[in-house]
Enzyme design. Sequence first.
Site, short mmCIF file in Angstrom:
data_model
loop_
_atom_site.label_atom_id
_atom_site.label_comp_id
_atom_site.label_asym_id
_atom_site.label_seq_id
_atom_site.Cartn_x
_atom_site.Cartn_y
_atom_site.Cartn_z
CB THR A 44 -0.94 0.02 1.22
OG1 THR A 44 -0.16 -0.08 2.42
CG2 THR A 44 -1.94 -1.13 1.16
N GLY A 45 2.18 1.11 -0.05
CA GLY A 45 3.07 2.26 -0.10
C GLY A 45 3.29 2.75 -1.52
NE ARG A 46 5.07 9.04 -1.05
CZ ARG A 46 4.70 10.21 -1.60
NH1 ARG A 46 4.81 10.37 -2.90
NH2 ARG A 46 4.24 11.19 -0.84
N GLY A 48 15.00 -2.53 -2.22
CA GLY A 48 15.48 -1.19 -2.50
C GLY A 48 15.25 -0.28 -1.31
CB THR A 49 14.34 -1.00 2.22
OG1 THR A 49 13.05 -1.54 1.91
CG2 THR A 49 14.25 -0.23 3.53
CB ALA A 84 19.85 -1.84 -6.05
CG HIS A 140 14.46 11.81 -3.29
ND1 HIS A 140 15.81 12.07 -3.24
CD2 HIS A 140 14.33 10.67 -4.01
CE1 HIS A 140 16.47 11.13 -3.90
NE2 HIS A 140 15.59 10.27 -4.38
CG HIS A 141 8.69 11.67 -2.24
ND1 HIS A 141 8.34 11.33 -0.95
CD2 HIS A 141 9.38 10.61 -2.73
CE1 HIS A 141 8.79 10.12 -0.67
NE2 HIS A 141 9.43 9.65 -1.73
CE LYS A 197 15.20 9.25 -0.21
NZ LYS A 197 14.80 7.83 -0.10
#
Length: 253
Positions: A11-13, A91-92, A115, A147-148, A151
């Site tokens: 449910t995350g981005r 990718g966390t 990564a 970034h947004h 973040k």
Amino acid sequence: MTVSLGVTGATGRMGGEVLAAAVDRDDLSVAFAVSRSPGDEVEGVAVEGAADFADLLASRAPDVVVDFTGPGSCIEYASACAEAGVGFVTGTTGLSEGGFDALRESASEVPVLYASNFSRGIAALRRAVREAVPALDGYDIELTETHHNAKRDAPSGTALTILDDIDEARGESPRVHGREGEAPRSEGEVGVHARRAGDIAGEHEVLLAGNHESLSLTHRAGSRGVFAAGALDAAAWLSDRDAGWYDFTEVLE
């Protein structure tokens, strides 16, 4: 062969982007999706509770789990995958040194690919940085990332990876984060600047200046779908690998 996926943080981005990209690919299928805040469906896939993760690994038997969550959740999911014999792609960002140690421990049991960025363009930028820095010996270097506004970690994981590339190319350099008041540059330092605004998916710029000239190397991601596509490429590639620690550059090569 179709690779079966488990997706965390659905449910995350980024979790939503991963699901959106996965359902459009013929080489992948979604075995399950989980979230700590489960909902009805994301991209037509039912989202189940994270507490059921271990049971879902056993009952749905995915080949690989794709993870974009938070540092604590990432380590928990990786440990469960190691116990279940399931590959893990993450990718966390924002992981501590201990977090990386825990991930590497999981990699002793299953294939793990980490990564900080799954963009092919960022991979090209990193190659350019590793070539430019030694070619412009003595030039000042500044790195800016944007970034947004939601973040959490700063600098970004990608920025930290690029900074490591710079250190590898010219030796370890002191990092100065932002500037305020009287703050002249010291020889050899790298300036680091993090900006947070709007819904920007990700921008990274490396500026090298000296000898009456400057070189700017910049990457802009127009959509998080770029990162989702790369993560799914990594998952497909990792599905038949032996236990071990892998990097996205290996997928591209």
